[in-house]
Design an enzyme around this catalytic site. Structure first.
Site, PDB file in Angstrom:
ATOM      1  N   LYS A  26      37.685  37.398  99.765  1.00  0.00           N
ATOM      2  CA  LYS A  26      37.971  38.053  98.485  1.00  0.00           C
ATOM      3  C   LYS A  26      39.131  39.047  98.542  1.00  0.00           C
ATOM      4  O   LYS A  26      39.851  39.214  97.554  1.00  0.00           O
ATOM      5  CB  LYS A  26      36.713  38.759  97.967  1.00  0.00           C
ATOM      6  CG  LYS A  26      35.619  37.808  97.502  1.00  0.00           C
ATOM      7  CD  LYS A  26      34.461  38.579  96.881  1.00  0.00           C
ATOM      8  CE  LYS A  26      33.366  37.650  96.398  1.00  0.00           C
ATOM      9  NZ  LYS A  26      32.287  38.379  95.702  1.00  0.00           N
ATOM     10  N   ASP A  69      33.012  40.066  89.303  1.00  0.00           N
ATOM     11  CA  ASP A  69      31.742  40.559  89.862  1.00  0.00           C
ATOM     12  C   ASP A  69      31.267  41.813  89.137  1.00  0.00           C
ATOM     13  O   ASP A  69      30.125  41.883  88.664  1.00  0.00           O
ATOM     14  CB  ASP A  69      31.895  40.857  91.356  1.00  0.00           C
ATOM     15  CG  ASP A  69      31.939  39.598  92.207  1.00  0.00           C
ATOM     16  OD1 ASP A  69      31.303  38.600  91.818  1.00  0.00           O
ATOM     17  OD2 ASP A  69      32.610  39.617  93.255  1.00  0.00           O
TER      18      ASP A  69
END
Length: 277
Positions: free
Chosen positions: A66, A102
């Protein structure tokens, strides 16, 4: 021509995203396929340029890529750049643009079940990647008093200092947070404590938990951690990590297709895969 979407990570075999997204493509009549690809860290650059070369329409990114993927993208959204992590990539006319869904996914899932969240006093437990995404998003989109408790206080303090969005936050040890839990309306557990092999553990004691507080745990396997069970016994409202997972996926799907999908349908698919209710 069928569009290609994907998720990359290492490992990747456990991912529920392919089942979830392929069902959505079918449900909405979109000619596309979503595939999982295991990508080792040393092959990340080649994988990203490979997706670009073949014209993949977009992909998700999971651990451990990420943060490292940012250097290989053409553009990164402001929130994702501040968090320092990307979990969704969109191919916009040959340019790969990175987003982080997220934190926004957590917030959207939270407010769907707890609409009174705005302005509440918040405690985040943990100071890792998930805590960072949630903290930065809350600080940007829903300003409130947000404190962070962590085993290492310096790490929590560093997270607060690195947040570009104004917030009067304080860093506490887990012990300090335990003693003043009655001050918080919303508690968000972001560590991996509660997953195997630590199923019987919880990050801190909830003896001082405020009546009718909202307690969230981003873990969704198991569906109810020891932390959530204890919170429920204390009279709190509880939420596991399924909503965060579903809504981050829904926001990614929306960025790819322009359609915000049926999250109830997505939730049912995830629960079926987990074998729970």
């Amino acid at each position: 021509m069928k569009k290609l979407y994907a998720v990359i990570g290492d490992p990747i075999g456990h991912s529920m995203s392919p089942t979830m997204h392929n069902d959505l493509f079918s449900f909405y009549g979109i000619d596309a396929q979503y595939l999982p690809f295991q990508v080792k860290p040393e092959n990340l650059e080649a994988a990203v340029y490979g997706f670009k070369a073949i014209g993949a329409s977009g992909f998700n990114v999971t651990v451990p890529h990420k943060s490292d993927i940012i250097q290989y993208l053409d553009e990164v959204d402001e929130l994702a750049a501040s968090i320092g992590a990307v979990n969704t990539v969109v191919n916009r006319e040959g340019r790969l643009v990175g987003y982080n869904t997220d934190g926004p996914g957590f917030l959207k899932g939270l407010t769907a079940h707890y609409p009174q969240a705005a302005g509440k006093k918040v405690l985040i437990i943990g100071a890792g990647g998930a805590a960072r995404a949630i903290y930065f998003t809350l600080a940007k989109e829903n300003p409130a008093a947000i404190d962070i408790a962590n085993r290492t206080v310096d790490k929590a303090q560093k997270l607060i200092e690195e947040c570009p969005y104004t917030n009067e936050s304080r860093a506490y040890s887990l012990y300090e947070a335990e003693s003043q839990l009655e001050n918080y309306d919303l508690i968000i557990q972001t560590t991996m404590i509660g997953m195997a092999p630590k199923l019987a553990e919880q990050p801190l004691d909830l003896v001082n938990l405020k009546q009718q507080a909202m307690v969230c745990d981003i873990i969704y396997n198991p569906l109810e951690t020891q932390f959530l069970r204890y919170a429920k016994q204390k009279g709190a409202m509880i939420q596991n990590g399924i909503d965060m997972f579903v809504f981050q996926g829904a926001l990614a799907f929306e960025k790819w297709t322009g359609i915000f999908p049926d999250t109830t349908r997505m939730r049912e698919i995830v629960l079926k895969q987990l074998g729970g209710k």
